[in-house]
Design a protein around this motif. Structure first.
Motif, PDB file in Angstrom:
ATOM      1  N   VAL A  25     -12.435  -5.612 -18.125  1.00  0.00           N
ATOM      2  CA  VAL A  25     -11.198  -6.163 -18.597  1.00  0.00           C
ATOM      3  C   VAL A  25     -11.638  -7.011 -19.882  1.00  0.00           C
ATOM      4  O   VAL A  25     -12.601  -7.692 -20.084  1.00  0.00           O
ATOM      5  N   THR A  26     -10.902  -6.795 -20.911  1.00  0.00           N
ATOM      6  CA  THR A  26     -10.811  -7.456 -21.932  1.00  0.00           C
ATOM      7  C   THR A  26      -9.697  -8.474 -22.155  1.00  0.00           C
ATOM      8  O   THR A  26      -8.538  -7.863 -21.880  1.00  0.00           O
ATOM      9  N   ARG A  27      -9.862  -9.717 -22.757  1.00  0.00           N
ATOM     10  CA  ARG A  27      -8.696 -10.316 -22.693  1.00  0.00           C
ATOM     11  C   ARG A  27      -8.407 -10.963 -24.335  1.00  0.00           C
ATOM     12  O   ARG A  27      -9.266 -10.865 -25.144  1.00  0.00           O
ATOM     13  N   ILE A  28      -7.060 -10.793 -24.291  1.00  0.00           N
ATOM     14  CA  ILE A  28      -6.399 -11.263 -25.583  1.00  0.00           C
ATOM     15  C   ILE A  28      -5.703 -12.605 -25.078  1.00  0.00           C
ATOM     16  O   ILE A  28      -4.480 -12.435 -24.576  1.00  0.00           O
ATOM     17  N   PRO A  29      -6.239 -13.911 -25.439  1.00  0.00           N
ATOM     18  CA  PRO A  29      -5.581 -15.177 -25.033  1.00  0.00           C
ATOM     19  C   PRO A  29      -4.329 -15.772 -25.799  1.00  0.00           C
ATOM     20  O   PRO A  29      -3.691 -16.508 -25.515  1.00  0.00           O
ATOM     21  N   ASP A  30      -4.544 -15.186 -27.279  1.00  0.00           N
ATOM     22  CA  ASP A  30      -3.561 -15.529 -28.310  1.00  0.00           C
ATOM     23  C   ASP A  30      -2.567 -14.486 -28.320  1.00  0.00           C
ATOM     24  O   ASP A  30      -2.534 -13.660 -27.632  1.00  0.00           O
ATOM     25  N   VAL A  31      -1.828 -14.440 -29.651  1.00  0.00           N
ATOM     26  CA  VAL A  31      -0.872 -13.807 -29.954  1.00  0.00           C
ATOM     27  C   VAL A  31      -1.361 -12.420 -30.069  1.00  0.00           C
ATOM     28  O   VAL A  31      -2.469 -12.128 -30.749  1.00  0.00           O
ATOM     29  N   VAL A  32      -0.770 -11.473 -29.642  1.00  0.00           N
ATOM     30  CA  VAL A  32      -0.845  -9.997 -29.765  1.00  0.00           C
ATOM     31  C   VAL A  32      -0.299  -9.285 -30.798  1.00  0.00           C
ATOM     32  O   VAL A  32       0.674  -9.372 -31.257  1.00  0.00           O
ATOM     33  N   SER A  33      -1.277  -8.659 -31.617  1.00  0.00           N
ATOM     34  CA  SER A  33      -1.071  -7.942 -32.552  1.00  0.00           C
ATOM     35  C   SER A  33      -1.755  -6.504 -32.557  1.00  0.00           C
ATOM     36  O   SER A  33      -2.710  -6.409 -31.816  1.00  0.00           O
ATOM     37  N   ALA A  34      -1.413  -5.791 -33.582  1.00  0.00           N
ATOM     38  CA  ALA A  34      -2.015  -4.625 -33.758  1.00  0.00           C
ATOM     39  C   ALA A  34      -3.737  -4.891 -33.834  1.00  0.00           C
ATOM     40  O   ALA A  34      -4.501  -4.057 -33.315  1.00  0.00           O
ATOM     41  N   SER A  35      -4.031  -5.513 -34.745  1.00  0.00           N
ATOM     42  CA  SER A  35      -5.327  -6.021 -34.713  1.00  0.00           C
ATOM     43  C   SER A  35      -5.977  -6.648 -33.696  1.00  0.00           C
ATOM     44  O   SER A  35      -7.040  -6.271 -33.187  1.00  0.00           O
ATOM     45  N   THR A  36      -5.380  -7.447 -32.879  1.00  0.00           N
ATOM     46  CA  THR A  36      -6.114  -8.058 -31.647  1.00  0.00           C
ATOM     47  C   THR A  36      -6.055  -6.936 -30.644  1.00  0.00           C
ATOM     48  O   THR A  36      -7.137  -6.913 -29.902  1.00  0.00           O
ATOM     49  N   LEU A  37      -5.296  -5.856 -30.678  1.00  0.00           N
ATOM     50  CA  LEU A  37      -5.278  -4.637 -29.601  1.00  0.00           C
ATOM     51  C   LEU A  37      -6.272  -3.876 -30.225  1.00  0.00           C
ATOM     52  O   LEU A  37      -7.071  -3.605 -29.167  1.00  0.00           O
ATOM     53  N   GLU A  38      -6.643  -3.804 -31.327  1.00  0.00           N
ATOM     54  CA  GLU A  38      -7.486  -3.009 -31.807  1.00  0.00           C
ATOM     55  C   GLU A  38      -8.908  -3.488 -31.344  1.00  0.00           C
ATOM     56  O   GLU A  38      -9.971  -2.915 -31.073  1.00  0.00           O
ATOM     57  N   ASP A  39      -8.932  -4.688 -31.834  1.00  0.00           N
ATOM     58  CA  ASP A  39     -10.181  -5.289 -31.364  1.00  0.00           C
ATOM     59  C   ASP A  39     -10.773  -5.444 -29.787  1.00  0.00           C
ATOM     60  O   ASP A  39     -11.808  -5.349 -29.526  1.00  0.00           O
ATOM     61  N   ALA A  40      -9.666  -5.551 -29.136  1.00  0.00           N
ATOM     62  CA  ALA A  40      -9.759  -5.484 -27.675  1.00  0.00           C
ATOM     63  C   ALA A  40      -9.985  -3.996 -27.075  1.00  0.00           C
ATOM     64  O   ALA A  40     -10.190  -3.665 -25.995  1.00  0.00           O
ATOM     65  N   GLY A  41     -10.095  -3.030 -28.018  1.00  0.00           N
ATOM     66  CA  GLY A  41     -10.310  -1.552 -27.574  1.00  0.00           C
ATOM     67  C   GLY A  41      -8.851  -0.922 -27.093  1.00  0.00           C
ATOM     68  O   GLY A  41      -9.425   0.028 -25.943  1.00  0.00           O
ATOM     69  N   VAL A  42      -7.859  -0.990 -27.518  1.00  0.00           N
ATOM     70  CA  VAL A  42      -6.666  -0.333 -27.092  1.00  0.00           C
ATOM     71  C   VAL A  42      -6.780   1.223 -26.996  1.00  0.00           C
ATOM     72  O   VAL A  42      -6.300   1.800 -26.264  1.00  0.00           O
ATOM     73  N   HIS A  43      -7.715   1.746 -28.124  1.00  0.00           N
ATOM     74  CA  HIS A  43      -7.675   3.177 -28.278  1.00  0.00           C
ATOM     75  C   HIS A  43      -8.410   3.830 -27.098  1.00  0.00           C
ATOM     76  O   HIS A  43      -8.144   4.823 -26.643  1.00  0.00           O
ATOM     77  N   ASP A  44      -9.374   3.028 -26.346  1.00  0.00           N
ATOM     78  CA  ASP A  44     -10.122   3.551 -25.126  1.00  0.00           C
ATOM     79  C   ASP A  44      -9.370   3.030 -23.748  1.00  0.00           C
ATOM     80  O   ASP A  44      -9.780   3.332 -22.606  1.00  0.00           O
ATOM     81  N   ALA A  45      -8.401   1.905 -24.047  1.00  0.00           N
ATOM     82  CA  ALA A  45      -7.784   1.226 -22.695  1.00  0.00           C
ATOM     83  C   ALA A  45      -6.866   2.091 -22.033  1.00  0.00           C
ATOM     84  O   ALA A  45      -6.168   2.982 -22.557  1.00  0.00           O
ATOM     85  N   ASP A  46      -7.008   1.922 -20.640  1.00  0.00           N
ATOM     86  CA  ASP A  46      -6.150   2.837 -19.726  1.00  0.00           C
ATOM     87  C   ASP A  46      -4.670   2.017 -19.308  1.00  0.00           C
ATOM     88  O   ASP A  46      -3.817   2.519 -19.221  1.00  0.00           O
TER      89      ASP A  46
END
Length: 112
Positions: A25-46
């Motif tokens: 699990v990777t958490r984004i506690p703040d505002v969600v944006s393309a950059s925070t999603l990319e930092d969280a690993g969205v490309h490999d997320a299920d």
């Protein structure tokens, strides 16, 4: 093992239940944006789990960055109609406990 991004405050503890069930699990506690999603690993997320319907605009962004991601809203209240049409599922935490949702998302039970 599933890679899950949990975006929002997660007041009901779904992130912890997912971790206990074996997900990374990777958490984004703040505002969600393309950059925070990319930092969280969205490309490999299920799975992307939104725990705040105010962050619903993250759904089309995540789907654009990773068309195979499963977008789940686990929050009280409704998603805006335009976002509900894109989300894979929306669950009200008052109706389903986080441990049950974690099992379902990770394939241990009947599909939601």
């Amino acid at each position: 093992m599933s890679n899950v991004i949990v975006a929002g405050a997660d007041e009901h503890g779904l992130g912890e239940e997912l971790e206990e069930a074996g997900a990374t699990v990777t958490r984004i506690p703040d505002v969600v944006s393309a950059s925070t999603l990319e930092d969280a690993g969205v490309h490999d997320a299920d799975v992307l789990v939104l725990t705040d319907t105010a962050e619903a605009t993250a759904i089309p962004i995540a789907k654009e960055l990773n068309p195979d991601i499963r977008a789940v809203a686990y929050a009280e209240g409704s998603l805006p109609e335009s976002m509900a049409a894109i989300a894979d599922i929306s669950v009200d935490p008052r109706l389903m406990a986080p441990d049950v949702v974690a099992e379902e998302l990770l394939g241990e039970g009947e599909e939601l």
